[in-house]
Design a protein around this motif. Sequence first.
Motif, PDB file in Angstrom:
ATOM      1  N   UNK A  92       0.463  -1.415  -0.112  1.00 36.07           N
ATOM      2  CA  UNK A  92       0.180   0.122  -0.337  1.00 36.07           C
ATOM      3  C   UNK A  92       0.784   1.392  -0.120  1.00 36.07           C
ATOM      4  N   UNK A  93       1.875   0.917   0.760  1.00 36.61           N
ATOM      5  CA  UNK A  93       2.904   2.217   0.704  1.00 36.61           C
ATOM      6  C   UNK A  93       3.273   2.914  -0.763  1.00 36.61           C
ATOM      7  N   UNK A  94       3.789   0.923  -1.254  1.00 37.89           N
ATOM      8  CA  UNK A  94       3.873   2.252  -2.582  1.00 37.89           C
ATOM      9  C   UNK A  94       2.975   2.858  -3.969  1.00 37.89           C
ATOM     10  N   UNK A  95       1.737   2.210  -3.441  1.00 39.49           N
ATOM     11  CA  UNK A  95       0.707   3.324  -4.053  1.00 39.49           C
ATOM     12  C   UNK A  95       0.686   4.362  -4.063  1.00 39.49           C
ATOM     13  N   UNK A  96       0.820   4.845  -2.445  1.00 36.26           N
ATOM     14  CA  UNK A  96       0.728   5.964  -1.652  1.00 36.26           C
ATOM     15  C   UNK A  96       2.155   7.126  -2.455  1.00 36.26           C
ATOM     16  N   UNK A  97       2.945   6.345  -2.324  1.00 34.91           N
ATOM     17  CA  UNK A  97       4.400   6.868  -2.962  1.00 34.91           C
ATOM     18  C   UNK A  97       4.223   6.903  -4.542  1.00 34.91           C
ATOM     19  N   UNK A  98       3.811   6.255  -5.345  1.00 33.84           N
ATOM     20  CA  UNK A  98       3.747   6.399  -6.390  1.00 33.84           C
ATOM     21  C   UNK A  98       2.985   6.805  -7.060  1.00 33.84           C
ATOM     22  N   UNK A  99       2.039   7.008  -6.548  1.00 35.76           N
ATOM     23  CA  UNK A  99       0.069   8.634  -6.682  1.00 35.76           C
ATOM     24  C   UNK A  99       0.841   9.869  -6.679  1.00 35.76           C
ATOM     25  N   UNK A 100       1.674   9.479  -5.126  1.00 38.75           N
ATOM     26  CA  UNK A 100       2.264  11.213  -4.796  1.00 38.75           C
ATOM     27  C   UNK A 100       2.887  12.066  -5.825  1.00 38.75           C
ATOM     28  N   UNK A 101       3.876  10.787  -6.473  1.00 36.84           N
ATOM     29  CA  UNK A 101       5.024  11.028  -7.910  1.00 36.84           C
ATOM     30  C   UNK A 101       3.852  11.599  -8.658  1.00 36.84           C
ATOM     31  N   UNK A 102       3.356  10.811  -9.473  1.00 40.07           N
ATOM     32  CA  UNK A 102       3.016  10.263 -10.270  1.00 40.07           C
ATOM     33  C   UNK A 102       1.356  12.461 -10.209  1.00 40.07           C
ATOM     34  N   UNK A 103       1.321  12.749  -9.166  1.00 40.21           N
ATOM     35  CA  UNK A 103       0.418  13.787  -9.217  1.00 40.21           C
ATOM     36  C   UNK A 103       1.694  15.385  -8.764  1.00 40.21           C
ATOM     37  N   UNK A 104       2.796  14.782  -8.406  1.00 42.32           N
ATOM     38  CA  UNK A 104       4.127  16.146  -8.745  1.00 42.32           C
ATOM     39  C   UNK A 104       4.038  16.450  -9.471  1.00 42.32           C
ATOM     40  N   UNK A 105       4.545  15.518 -10.665  1.00 43.72           N
ATOM     41  CA  UNK A 105       5.070  15.698 -11.682  1.00 43.72           C
ATOM     42  C   UNK A 105       3.428  15.888 -13.087  1.00 43.72           C
TER      43      UNK A 105
END
Length: 224
Positions: A104-117
């Motif tokens: 689940x942590x990877x989902x949040x981390x990946x989603x966060x970087x997608x939003x930032x980008x």
Amino acid sequence: MHDSVPAYGLWSLVIINSAVFIIFAFSFFKPQTKRDWRSFGAFSAFLVALFTEMYGFPLTIYLLSGWLQSRYPNVDWFSHDAGHLLEELFGWRANPHFGPFHILSFIFIGGGFVLISAGWKVLYEAQSRRALATTGIYGYVRHPQYVGFVLVMFGFLLQWPTLLTLAMFPILVFMYVRLARIEERETLAEFGPEYERYMREVPAFIPRLSTLASGPRQDAAGRH
């Protein structure tokens, strides 16, 4: 069975991992203003604190070792895997890297970087025209990059919670909310009614379910 590889004191890994994730975040966020650097610096401090406990010195485990050992006597709390506290506390006895909290942590981390980008791309194009951002992720929330930072930090907390990062998290969230409000006042002064309309139509941080289902309005306008 005991692993001969040390679990902590690996300061080279602290430096390498901190540098990799900070540079990675920099490539997504591309800070330009003093405010950008302030928010990015706070995020970087969170990462350094995280990796220091992950590979350097397990301060949280050390401070809680008495309570943890009394409640879970069969766990070697100074092994690296035990640092994944949520997996251990909830009884995940297999490899913690494949545990539910870690995934689940990877989902949040990946989603966060997608939003930032995604936020940076739209914002950069809008700023080059001296206009409000009107497309993409800004049709869902007004501050996607700040939301992205919060998601990344929350993801790391799920993966490797520590007392220091748990204390830092609400402070950083408050800081990002405060920075967002300051930006909104400045944007209102510059764009006036256009931004007021956007504020009524698009939430600041949490998208509406109706918008997620149907997509953003094409005439929405916003800013980082």
